[in-house]
Design an enzyme around this catalytic site. Structure first.
Site, short mmCIF file in Angstrom:
data_model
loop_
_atom_site.label_atom_id
_atom_site.label_comp_id
_atom_site.label_asym_id
_atom_site.label_seq_id
_atom_site.Cartn_x
_atom_site.Cartn_y
_atom_site.Cartn_z
N TYR A 50 0.66 -1.24 0.04
CA TYR A 50 -0.17 -0.02 -0.01
C TYR A 50 0.82 1.37 0.05
O TYR A 50 1.31 1.87 0.97
CB TYR A 50 -0.90 0.07 1.27
CG TYR A 50 -1.82 -1.24 1.40
CD1 TYR A 50 -2.60 -1.68 0.41
CD2 TYR A 50 -1.62 -2.23 2.37
CE1 TYR A 50 -3.49 -2.66 0.59
CE2 TYR A 50 -2.33 -3.18 2.48
CZ TYR A 50 -3.20 -3.41 1.60
OH TYR A 50 -4.01 -4.73 1.87
N TRP A 54 -3.75 6.33 2.56
CA TRP A 54 -5.20 5.66 2.89
C TRP A 54 -5.85 6.37 3.99
O TRP A 54 -5.21 7.00 5.00
CB TRP A 54 -5.17 4.24 3.15
CG TRP A 54 -5.37 3.35 1.90
CD1 TRP A 54 -6.46 2.85 1.64
CD2 TRP A 54 -4.37 2.95 1.01
NE1 TRP A 54 -6.40 2.08 0.47
CE2 TRP A 54 -5.10 2.30 0.12
CE3 TRP A 54 -3.09 3.29 0.91
CZ2 TRP A 54 -4.54 1.53 -0.98
CZ3 TRP A 54 -2.48 2.74 -0.34
CH2 TRP A 54 -3.17 2.24 -1.09
N SER A 55 -7.01 6.74 3.90
CA SER A 55 -7.71 7.75 4.69
C SER A 55 -8.10 7.16 6.06
O SER A 55 -7.49 7.76 7.07
CB SER A 55 -9.42 7.80 4.24
OG SER A 55 -10.19 8.29 5.01
N TRP A 56 -8.71 5.92 6.37
CA TRP A 56 -8.58 5.78 7.83
C TRP A 56 -7.30 4.92 8.47
O TRP A 56 -6.96 5.26 9.64
CB TRP A 56 -9.99 4.79 8.03
CG TRP A 56 -9.89 3.17 7.55
CD1 TRP A 56 -9.28 2.76 6.55
CD2 TRP A 56 -10.69 2.20 8.24
NE1 TRP A 56 -9.55 1.44 6.81
CE2 TRP A 56 -10.13 0.85 7.71
CE3 TRP A 56 -11.32 2.13 9.55
CZ2 TRP A 56 -10.72 -0.16 8.09
CZ3 TRP A 56 -11.90 0.83 9.93
CH2 TRP A 56 -11.46 -0.14 9.20
N TYR A 104 0.09 -0.14 -7.74
CA TYR A 104 -0.88 -0.48 -6.93
C TYR A 104 -2.05 -0.20 -8.06
O TYR A 104 -1.96 0.58 -8.86
CB TYR A 104 -1.01 0.42 -5.87
CG TYR A 104 -2.59 0.17 -4.99
CD1 TYR A 104 -2.38 -0.57 -4.07
CD2 TYR A 104 -3.73 1.19 -5.43
CE1 TYR A 104 -3.44 -1.02 -3.58
CE2 TYR A 104 -4.95 0.75 -4.65
CZ TYR A 104 -4.90 -0.36 -3.64
OH TYR A 104 -6.19 -0.71 -3.01
N GLY A 193 -13.97 -0.53 4.44
CA GLY A 193 -12.65 -0.80 5.32
C GLY A 193 -12.43 -2.36 5.16
O GLY A 193 -11.29 -2.68 5.24
N ASP A 195 -13.10 -5.05 3.53
CA ASP A 195 -13.63 -5.25 1.99
C ASP A 195 -14.10 -6.67 1.41
O ASP A 195 -14.85 -6.66 0.70
CB ASP A 195 -12.57 -4.49 0.96
CG ASP A 195 -11.23 -4.40 1.43
OD1 ASP A 195 -11.14 -3.55 2.22
OD2 ASP A 195 -10.60 -5.00 0.76
N TYR A 379 -8.44 -12.65 3.65
CA TYR A 379 -8.55 -11.06 3.98
C TYR A 379 -9.83 -10.90 4.75
O TYR A 379 -11.02 -11.17 3.84
CB TYR A 379 -8.31 -10.43 2.50
CG TYR A 379 -8.16 -9.10 2.69
CD1 TYR A 379 -6.50 -8.42 3.41
CD2 TYR A 379 -8.73 -7.81 2.13
CE1 TYR A 379 -6.38 -7.19 3.28
CE2 TYR A 379 -8.46 -6.70 2.26
CZ TYR A 379 -7.17 -6.31 2.70
OH TYR A 379 -6.68 -5.07 2.60
N TRP A 380 -10.04 -10.53 5.93
CA TRP A 380 -11.41 -10.09 6.37
C TRP A 380 -12.47 -11.34 6.53
O TRP A 380 -13.53 -10.78 7.01
CB TRP A 380 -12.10 -8.81 5.70
CG TRP A 380 -11.23 -7.49 6.08
CD1 TRP A 380 -10.53 -6.78 5.11
CD2 TRP A 380 -11.11 -6.93 7.30
NE1 TRP A 380 -9.90 -5.81 5.80
CE2 TRP A 380 -10.43 -5.69 7.20
CE3 TRP A 380 -11.84 -7.12 8.48
CZ2 TRP A 380 -9.75 -4.87 8.14
CZ3 TRP A 380 -11.29 -6.35 9.64
CH2 TRP A 380 -10.44 -5.02 9.43
N GLU A 423 0.05 -6.81 9.33
CA GLU A 423 -1.25 -6.11 8.80
C GLU A 423 -2.46 -6.85 9.49
O GLU A 423 -3.37 -6.27 9.90
CB GLU A 423 -1.55 -6.32 7.20
CG GLU A 423 -2.77 -5.65 6.84
CD GLU A 423 -3.02 -5.80 5.41
OE1 GLU A 423 -3.77 -5.45 4.76
OE2 GLU A 423 -1.93 -6.60 4.60
#
Length: 482
Positions: A50, A54-56, A104, A193, A195, A379-380, A423
Site C-alpha cells: 500500500y 489511505w484515509s482511515w 498499485y 474498510g 472489504d 482477507y477479512w 497487517e
C-alpha cells in the site's frame, strides 16, 4: 529533532548492516515502522503493498504518532484533508505522484478523479480515488489535539480542520442517507474498510464482475492468493468502482448500498469528538452531541438484532438485514450511549462461541468462527485485525469491562510484537498474515503502550482507555483495500 527521529536514531545508524536489533524495545520498534513508512507529509500503510496514503489508516496512524510527534500527527491529518473534494467527501486514497502506476491497482488512471469527479469538486492538483472510508478523522483530530494542546492552538490546528471535518460529516449525513432512516450507506465494500467480509457476499452477488482481462491485480505480487480476495470478488469490486466513476461519482444509483454498523458507529464517535472540537473553539457542541445520540438510536433501531446478539448490516438493494456475524457488528460497543442491555449482549457475543475472545481467540476475529465462510487467513473472512481490536478494547473499557479489556490489550501488544507488526493475524495462533511492518498496527501499539504504563515513567490513561465522552456528552476528566 522530533520524538520519532529520536527514538529511531540509534536504530537507523545500524541499518547499514541490519534492521533494528531484536533487543530494541517494542516502543522503539513500533516507532521505527512509522519512521520508515513516513513519506515527508504522510505515512503509507505498507511500503510494499500500500504505497499511497489511505484515509482511515492515516487517522489511526495519527492517533499513535501523537505520542511521538504531535506535529507529525497533525501533519498526517492535514495532508489527507487537503485532498478533500468540494462536496465534502474525503477520498479513501490520496496518490503519491512519485509512485509508478503499476505499483498499485486501482491506480490514478483508473479513478480519473480530476476529470470524472469534476462535478463533485475533486481537486485538480492531486489525484485521489472517488470513494470514501470510515470517518475516524474527527476522533483522531481530537485525540491529537489533546496530546499537545499548546502546539495545536499555536498552529490553529483545530480551527483549520473543523470546517473540513464538518463538511465531511455533512456529506455523509446528507448524500449517503440512501435508506432514509438517518444512517449512512456505503456504496462499495472498499468504503467500509473490511472489504472482503462475508457480510458483502450477498449484496455483491448481484454485481456482474468486470472481465478479468480488463484489470491487473498488483496485490497478488505481494501476498499469497490464498489470503487475498478471489478474482471473482475483485472483478465485482472493479465493476462497482468503474460504474461509480462513470456516473461522475454521483450517489444513490448504484447496485450496492449497505448500512454498516462499524461505519456508522465511527461516525457517531467522531460526531461526539466534533462537538468537543467545537467547544474548544468557543462554539456550543450541544447540537452535535444531540445528533450523535439520534444516530445512536437509529443505529439500534435499524441494525440491532437481539436474536444474533449483535448489529447486522442492512442491504438496501436486497431489502433486509445481512445474516452474517462480522466484527463490524461488534464495533458499536465503542459508543458510550448504547442501551445497557445492548452493550451487555455485545460483550456476551464477543466472549461466546462465535468470536471466542479470551478463550478460543486472543484477538477479535473478523468473522464468525462458526460461519460457513470462515477462513483464518483470507482477507477479512476470519483473521484478526489490530485496528478493530483497538476499537473493541476502547468499547470494553467504556462499558466497565476492564478485565476483558486488559486481556485484549495484553494480547494485542504480544501479538503485534511476535508478528512483526503484521497487517493481520491468524485469530487462533497469532501467526502473521498480509503485509509486514504495517502502519496502523505500529501506531496503535504505541497508543496502547502509552495507556498501559506510559513512557519515561509517565502513565497516560485517558485517551487510550477511558470513555471518549460521557453519556451526557461531557468531557472526560483525564487526558490522555482499503
Amino acid at each position: 529533532m522530533d520524538r520519532t527521529a529520536q527514538l529511531t536514531a540509534r536504530v537507523t545508524e545500524r541499518e547499514i548492516a541490519y534492521d533494528p536489533p531484536p533487543t530494541a524495545s517494542l516502543h522503539v520498534r513500533a516507532a521505527h515502522v512509522l519512521h520508515t513508512n513516513w513519506t515527508g507529509a504522510s505515512t503509507v500503510p505498507s511500503r510494499s503493498l500500500y504505497p499511497h496514503q489511505w484515509s482511515w489508516d492515516s487517522a489511526f496512524i495519527a492517533i499513535g504518532l501523537r505520542h511521538l510527534s504531535p506535529l507529525r500527527a497533525q501533519t498526517e491529518l492535514e495532508t489527507l484533508l487537503a485532498a478533500q473534494w468540494a462536496d465534502g467527501r474525503v477520498p479513501h486514497i490520496v496518490f503519491h505522484p512519485s509512485v509508478p502506476l503499476d505499483a498499485y491497482f486501482p491506480s490514478p488512471d483508473f479513478w480519473r478523479s480530476s476529470a470524472a469527479g469534476r462535478a463533485a469538486g475533486a481537486p485538480r492538483t492531486v489525484q485521489t480515488s472517488g470513494i470514501v472510508q470510515p470517518p475516524v478523522h474527527a476522533l483522531a483530530a481530537w485525540l491529537v489535539h489533546r496530546a499537545d494542546p499548546g502546539l495545536s492552538r499555536a498552529r490553529g490546528f483545530l480551527a483549520r480542520l473543523y470546517p473540513r471535518l464538518a463538511a465531511w460529516h455533512r456529506y455523509l449525513l446528507h448524500r449517503r442517507d440512501l435508506g432514509g432512516g438517518g444512517l449512512v450507506s456505503v456504496v462499495h465494500p472498499w468504503e467500509q474498510g473490511m472489504d472482503n467480509s462475508p457480510c458483502w457476499d450477498a449484496p455483491l452477488a448481484r454485481v456482474s464482475p468486470a472481465p478479468a482481462r480488463s484489470f491487473r491485480r498488483a496485490d497478488l505480487a505481494h501476498g499469497s492468493p490464498e489470503d487475498r480476495p478471489t478474482d471473482l470478488d475483485y472483478g465485482r469490486y472493479v465493476r462497482l468502482a468503474a460504474d461509480y466513476r462513470d456516473g461522475e461519482y454521483a450517489d444513490g444509483g448504484g447496485e450496492f448500498a449497505v448500512e454498516d454498523p462499524a461505519f456508522n458507529a465511527l461516525l457517531i464517535a467522531s460526531e461526539h469528538a466534533l462537538a468537543e472540537i467545537a467547544r474548544e473553539l468557543g462554539a456550543p457542541g450541544t447540537a452535535r452531541h444531540a445528533r450523535a445520540e439520534r444516530l445512536t438510536s437509529a443505529l439500534v433501531e435499524r441494525l440491532w438484532d437481539a436474536s444474533y446478539g449483535m448489529f447486522l448490516c442492512r442491504d438496501l438493494r436486497g431489502g433486509g438485514p445481512v445474516r452474517e456475524r462480522g466484527v463490524t457488528g461488534l464495533v458499536p460497543l465503542l459508543l458510550p450511549g448504547l442501551p445497557r442491555e445492548v452493550a451487555a449482549t455485545l460483550v456476551r457475543t464477543l466472549r461466546g462461541p462465535h468470536f471466542g475472545l479470551g478463550s478460543a481467540t486472543q484477538l477479535v476475529p473478523s468473522y464468525d468462527l462458526l460461519g460457513e465462510a470462515f477462513d483464518p487467513h483470507r482477507y477479512w473472512r476470519g483473521p484478526a485485525w489490530f485496528n478493530t481490536a483497538w476499537l473493541v478494547e476502547r468499547g470494553l473499557r467504556a462499558h466497565g469491562e476492564g478485565r476483558l479489556a486488559d486481556g485484549l490489550r495484553t494480547a494485542f501488544l504480544r501479538t503485534a510484537d511476535s508478528s512483526g507488526f503484521a497487517e493481520y493475524v491468524d485469530p487462533y495462533t497469532g501467526a502473521a498474515c498480509g503485509a509486514p511492518a504495517f502502519g496502523w498496527t505500529a501506531a496503535l501499539t504505541l497508543d496502547l503502550l502509552h495507556g498501559e504504563s506510559g513512557v519515561n515513567g509517565r502513565t497516560e490513561k485517558g485517551d487510550s482507555h477511558d470513555t471518549l465522552l460521557s453519556h451526557s456528552g461531557g468531557r472526560t476528566d483525564e487526558g490522555g483495500d482499503r
